[in-house]
Design a protein around this motif. Structure first.
Motif, PDB file in Angstrom:
ATOM      1  N   LEU A   1       0.769  -1.246  -0.273  1.00  0.00           N
ATOM      2  CA  LEU A   1      -0.004  -0.123   0.426  1.00  0.00           C
ATOM      3  C   LEU A   1       1.312   1.647   0.048  1.00  0.00           C
ATOM      4  N   VAL A   2       2.036   1.550   1.072  1.00  0.00           N
ATOM      5  CA  VAL A   2       2.813   3.069   0.968  1.00  0.00           C
ATOM      6  C   VAL A   2       3.228   2.812   0.106  1.00  0.00           C
ATOM      7  N   GLU A   3       3.442   1.812  -0.838  1.00  0.00           N
ATOM      8  CA  GLU A   3       4.475   1.789  -1.824  1.00  0.00           C
ATOM      9  C   GLU A   3       4.284   2.470  -3.270  1.00  0.00           C
ATOM     10  N   PHE A   4       2.847   1.794  -3.146  1.00  0.00           N
ATOM     11  CA  PHE A   4       1.923   2.222  -4.523  1.00  0.00           C
ATOM     12  C   PHE A   4       1.600   3.411  -3.804  1.00  0.00           C
ATOM     13  N   ILE A   5       0.947   4.365  -2.880  1.00  0.00           N
ATOM     14  CA  ILE A   5       0.238   5.976  -2.792  1.00  0.00           C
ATOM     15  C   ILE A   5       1.375   6.202  -3.181  1.00  0.00           C
ATOM     16  N   THR A   6       2.930   6.157  -3.186  1.00  0.00           N
ATOM     17  CA  THR A   6       4.055   6.741  -2.841  1.00  0.00           C
ATOM     18  C   THR A   6       4.897   6.500  -4.025  1.00  0.00           C
ATOM     19  N   SER A   7       3.771   6.135  -5.255  1.00  0.00           N
ATOM     20  CA  SER A   7       4.716   5.741  -6.930  1.00  0.00           C
ATOM     21  C   SER A   7       4.812   6.780  -7.287  1.00  0.00           C
ATOM     22  N   GLY A   8       3.610   7.933  -7.094  1.00  0.00           N
ATOM     23  CA  GLY A   8       3.547   8.724  -8.192  1.00  0.00           C
ATOM     24  C   GLY A   8       2.288   9.929  -7.447  1.00  0.00           C
ATOM     25  N   PRO A   9       2.042  10.590  -7.894  1.00  0.00           N
ATOM     26  CA  PRO A   9       1.750  12.518  -7.462  1.00  0.00           C
ATOM     27  C   PRO A   9      -0.461  11.409  -7.375  1.00  0.00           C
ATOM     28  N   VAL A  10      -1.281  12.086  -6.802  1.00  0.00           N
ATOM     29  CA  VAL A  10      -2.485  11.668  -6.617  1.00  0.00           C
ATOM     30  C   VAL A  10      -2.475  13.165  -6.462  1.00  0.00           C
ATOM     31  N   PHE A  11      -4.453  13.032  -6.588  1.00  0.00           N
ATOM     32  CA  PHE A  11      -5.027  14.316  -6.250  1.00  0.00           C
ATOM     33  C   PHE A  11      -6.153  13.787  -5.118  1.00  0.00           C
ATOM     34  N   ALA A  12      -6.142  14.511  -3.957  1.00  0.00           N
ATOM     35  CA  ALA A  12      -6.195  14.717  -3.356  1.00  0.00           C
ATOM     36  C   ALA A  12      -7.971  15.846  -2.621  1.00  0.00           C
ATOM     37  N   MET A  13      -8.822  15.075  -2.304  1.00  0.00           N
ATOM     38  CA  MET A  13     -10.005  15.901  -2.569  1.00  0.00           C
ATOM     39  C   MET A  13     -10.736  16.295  -0.680  1.00  0.00           C
ATOM     40  N   VAL A  14     -11.331  17.231  -1.194  1.00  0.00           N
ATOM     41  CA  VAL A  14     -12.509  16.990   0.385  1.00  0.00           C
ATOM     42  C   VAL A  14     -13.846  17.573  -0.489  1.00  0.00           C
ATOM     43  N   TRP A  15     -15.058  17.351  -0.537  1.00  0.00           N
ATOM     44  CA  TRP A  15     -16.410  16.920  -0.972  1.00  0.00           C
ATOM     45  C   TRP A  15     -17.544  17.386   0.013  1.00  0.00           C
ATOM     46  N   GLU A  16     -18.081  17.950  -0.430  1.00  0.00           N
ATOM     47  CA  GLU A  16     -19.232  17.989   1.387  1.00  0.00           C
ATOM     48  C   GLU A  16     -21.138  17.815   0.686  1.00  0.00           C
ATOM     49  N   GLY A  17     -22.121  17.515   0.609  1.00  0.00           N
ATOM     50  CA  GLY A  17     -22.904  16.994   0.443  1.00  0.00           C
ATOM     51  C   GLY A  17     -23.687  16.745   1.563  1.00  0.00           C
ATOM     52  N   ASP A  18     -25.009  16.465   1.617  1.00  0.00           N
ATOM     53  CA  ASP A  18     -25.866  15.706   2.497  1.00  0.00           C
ATOM     54  C   ASP A  18     -25.699  13.895   2.608  1.00  0.00           C
ATOM     55  N   ASP A  19     -25.584  13.367   3.069  1.00  0.00           N
ATOM     56  CA  ASP A  19     -24.650  12.010   3.231  1.00  0.00           C
ATOM     57  C   ASP A  19     -22.910  11.650   2.012  1.00  0.00           C
ATOM     58  N   ALA A  20     -22.539  12.213   2.317  1.00  0.00           N
ATOM     59  CA  ALA A  20     -21.629  12.556   1.417  1.00  0.00           C
ATOM     60  C   ALA A  20     -20.429  11.296   1.346  1.00  0.00           C
ATOM     61  N   THR A  21     -20.719  10.822   2.616  1.00  0.00           N
ATOM     62  CA  THR A  21     -19.439  10.036   2.485  1.00  0.00           C
ATOM     63  C   THR A  21     -20.009   8.483   1.682  1.00  0.00           C
ATOM     64  N   ARG A  22     -21.018   8.791   1.758  1.00  0.00           N
ATOM     65  CA  ARG A  22     -21.992   7.339   1.459  1.00  0.00           C
ATOM     66  C   ARG A  22     -22.239   7.562   0.434  1.00  0.00           C
ATOM     67  N   GLN A  23     -22.353   8.255  -0.508  1.00  0.00           N
ATOM     68  CA  GLN A  23     -23.030   8.771  -1.677  1.00  0.00           C
ATOM     69  C   GLN A  23     -21.573   8.859  -2.746  1.00  0.00           C
ATOM     70  N   VAL A  24     -20.450   8.556  -1.860  1.00  0.00           N
ATOM     71  CA  VAL A  24     -18.762   8.860  -2.854  1.00  0.00           C
ATOM     72  C   VAL A  24     -18.518   7.696  -2.536  1.00  0.00           C
ATOM     73  N   ARG A  25     -18.855   6.790  -1.848  1.00  0.00           N
ATOM     74  CA  ARG A  25     -18.471   4.756  -1.655  1.00  0.00           C
ATOM     75  C   ARG A  25     -19.284   4.480  -2.956  1.00  0.00           C
ATOM     76  N   ARG A  26     -20.346   4.748  -2.694  1.00  0.00           N
ATOM     77  CA  ARG A  26     -21.838   4.186  -3.694  1.00  0.00           C
ATOM     78  C   ARG A  26     -20.930   4.540  -5.542  1.00  0.00           C
ATOM     79  N   LEU A  27     -20.957   5.907  -5.261  1.00  0.00           N
ATOM     80  CA  LEU A  27     -19.990   6.394  -6.950  1.00  0.00           C
ATOM     81  C   LEU A  27     -18.551   5.195  -6.785  1.00  0.00           C
ATOM     82  N   MET A  28     -17.876   5.311  -5.924  1.00  0.00           N
ATOM     83  CA  MET A  28     -16.558   4.353  -6.067  1.00  0.00           C
ATOM     84  C   MET A  28     -16.503   2.933  -6.519  1.00  0.00           C
ATOM     85  N   GLY A  29     -17.783   1.949  -6.077  1.00  0.00           N
ATOM     86  CA  GLY A  29     -18.022   0.763  -6.366  1.00  0.00           C
ATOM     87  C   GLY A  29     -17.227  -0.008  -5.192  1.00  0.00           C
TER      88      GLY A  29
END
Length: 152
Positions: free
Chosen positions: A62-90
């Motif tokens: 996990l550490v090797e992969f996540i440090t292997s290149g750039p990432v785009f970190a974000m914070v999102w807001e909305g009603d029940d945002a965490t659950r909504q994002v998890r459903r969209l992610m799969g």
């Protein structure tokens, strides 16, 4: 309940040019980005981020992969945002993710699954991950003009 949630396009998603698609899907769902930054995660941050997995056989990978290149970190807001994002992610294992989800459409396996999102079942995960990646002044409070058309 309006909440904030942490989301990250991982190195495989960045390398494959999927940042825009991920952002677009979250915006079309009606969520609002309140913070975002393109960054390279160092080993210290990776160890903090994946700390609950330390000692497990897959931790070093996990550490090797996540440090292997750039990432785009974000914070999102909305009603029940965490659950909504998890459903969209799969499902975490992209081979089990439903078509139409981000991982179902773009992921190829468990390790290269494009995106990370805070877990709604891990109380405090959002706040912990947001605090790891963002200072408070990097988050912007703003009104989404279409909010009345998204939520009752």
């Amino acid at each position: 309940m309006t909440e904030r949630t942490f989301v990250m396009v991982k190195p495989d998603g960045v390398q494959r040019g999927l940042i825009g698609d991920v952002v677009s899907r979250l915006e079309r769902k009606g969520l609002k980005m309140v913070g975002g930054k393109f960054m390279q995660i160092d080993e210290d941050l990776a160890h903090e981020h994946y700390g609950e997995h330390e000692g497990k056989p897959f931790f070093d990978g996990l550490v090797e992969f996540i440090t292997s290149g750039p990432v785009f970190a974000m914070v999102w807001e909305g009603d029940d945002a965490t659950r909504q994002v998890r459903r969209l992610m799969g499902a975490t294992d992209a081979q089990e993710a439903a078509p139409g989800t981000i991982r179902g459409d773009y992921g190829n396996d468990l390790g290269h699954n494009i995106i990370h999102g805070s877990d709604h079942e891990d109380e405090g995960a959002n706040e912990r991950e947001i605090d790891l990646f963002f200072d408070e002044e990097e988050l912007v409070d703003w009104d989404l003009s279409t909010a009345d058309w998204v939520y009752e």
